[in-house]
Design an enzyme around this catalytic site. Structure first.
Site, short mmCIF file in Angstrom:
data_model
loop_
_atom_site.label_atom_id
_atom_site.label_comp_id
_atom_site.label_asym_id
_atom_site.label_seq_id
_atom_site.Cartn_x
_atom_site.Cartn_y
_atom_site.Cartn_z
CG ASP A 94 -1.67 1.35 0.77
OD1 ASP A 94 -2.54 1.05 0.68
OD2 ASP A 94 -1.74 2.25 2.00
CG ASN A 97 -4.82 10.41 -6.02
OD1 ASN A 97 -4.45 11.11 -7.30
ND2 ASN A 97 -6.34 9.81 -6.31
CG ASP A 115 -3.82 7.87 -12.54
OD1 ASP A 115 -4.09 7.35 -11.95
OD2 ASP A 115 -4.26 8.63 -14.15
CG ASP A 161 -3.39 3.16 -1.89
OD1 ASP A 161 -4.12 2.63 -2.49
OD2 ASP A 161 -2.63 4.28 -1.05
#
Length: 322
Positions: A195, A203, A212, A238
């Protein structure tokens, strides 16, 4: 259950109902965090994101429906041509039988003989044309079948790939683990769940396009530090997973730690330009397969290791040695 679907603005479609029923029941251990994250978002995108990450990878209906439609149309054409060929052959047989009766007579009228020859020639030509058309259609059907098989194969492969990173997706991990636990039950097998730390903050701060790019940086780091036999996958958002066949827990822990270091050394300048963060880190949970347990149980233990790694301060590897 219906209230949960309604609050997330997700239609009560059977696929969504099954997914969220498993989530509420605790079956989706490895996916629970991601599903929960999507469900808490109030931007109206839950339906699309749940479908893209948890349902679409297991579906190939569009390609299969097209293939079935083409095959049905082709079979219908072949059926018509076979009937035509059969009718032509029957006409030719009747013409031969009629001609045989005339040829057995003591005398043959030249005019009748000429007509018989013309009719036999025409019937023969009709049979030949029908057979040539049928053979050509059969050859086309063979080529189309081969092309359809290739298309379904590509679709099956695509269904196991994450479109952003090009690596395996959740369905690919499920398939690999299922195959390995059945084909080599006596061999060591580990899985690492990864993770990206504080990814939601990144983000939200920089936007999804930058997010991305960061995921691509992580992907490259994981691939660079993985062995040729390892299966690296993005299982959603993620979250990543690595299937480590023929690997003990001790070995898997060391490999996972190498991946953690590789991500920390990743170059974020392409993604963030001058606004490079202090560093990108990941937390990793590792578990080794135990004979007789299900894939879901294996993933659940790795997921619990991941949770402990994050609770212990992130940027670390936690192995399930219990």
């Amino acid at each position: 259950m219906l209230g949960l679907l309604e609050r997330a603005r997700v239609p009560p479609h059977p696929d969504f109902y099954r997914l969220l029923f498993d989530y509420v029941s605790g079956v989706q251990g490895v996916s629970a965090g991601r599903i929960g994250s999507i469900m808490t978002e109030r931007d109206g995108t839950a339906q699309g994101r749940l479908y893209d990450e948890f349902i679409a990878p297991y579906q190939q209906t569009e390609v299969i429906e097209r293939a079935i439609a083409r095959m049905v149309a082709r079979l219908d054409t072949l059926d018509q041509l076979i009937v035509q060929s059969s009718d032509a052959a029957s006409d030719h047989s009747r013409s031969l039988a009629e001609a045989s009766g005339h040829f057995e007579a003591e005398t043959i009228d030249p005019v009748i003989l000429r007509e018989l020859v013309e009719r036999l020639t025409a019937a023969h030509d009709t049979v030949e044309r029908a057979n040539r058309t049928l053979l050509a259609e059969l050859a086309d059907a063979h080529r189309e079948l081969a092309a359809t098989q290739a298309e379904i194969g590509r679709s099956r492969e695509s269904a196991l790939r994450d479109p952003l990173t090009g690596i395996a997706n959740r369905a690919g991990v499920d398939l690999a683990l299922s195959r390995l636990t059945h084909e080599a039950p006596g061999q060591p097998l580990c899985v690492a769940l990864i993770d990206v730390d504080h990814f939601k903050t990144l983000n939200d701060t920089y936007g999804h396009p930058v997010g991305d790019q960061v995921l691509l940086v992580v992907t490259r780091a994981l691939l660079a530090s993985a062995r040729a036999s390892d299966i690296v996958a993005r299982t959603g958002g993620d979250e990543f997973a690595v299937v480590l066949a023929g690997t003990t827990l001790y070995q898997a822990h060391n490999i996972a730690n190498g991946m953690r270091n590789a991500v920390a050394a990743g170059d974020l300048r392409r993604a963030l330009g001058g606004a490079v963060l202090g560093g990108l880190t990941v937390s990793i949970g590792v578990a080794e397969y135990r004979p007789g347990e299900s894939v879901a149980q294996l993933l659940d233990r790795a997921d619990r290791g991941l949770y402990r790694a994050k609770e212990s301060g992130r940027n670390r590897v936690d192995s399930d040695a219990a």
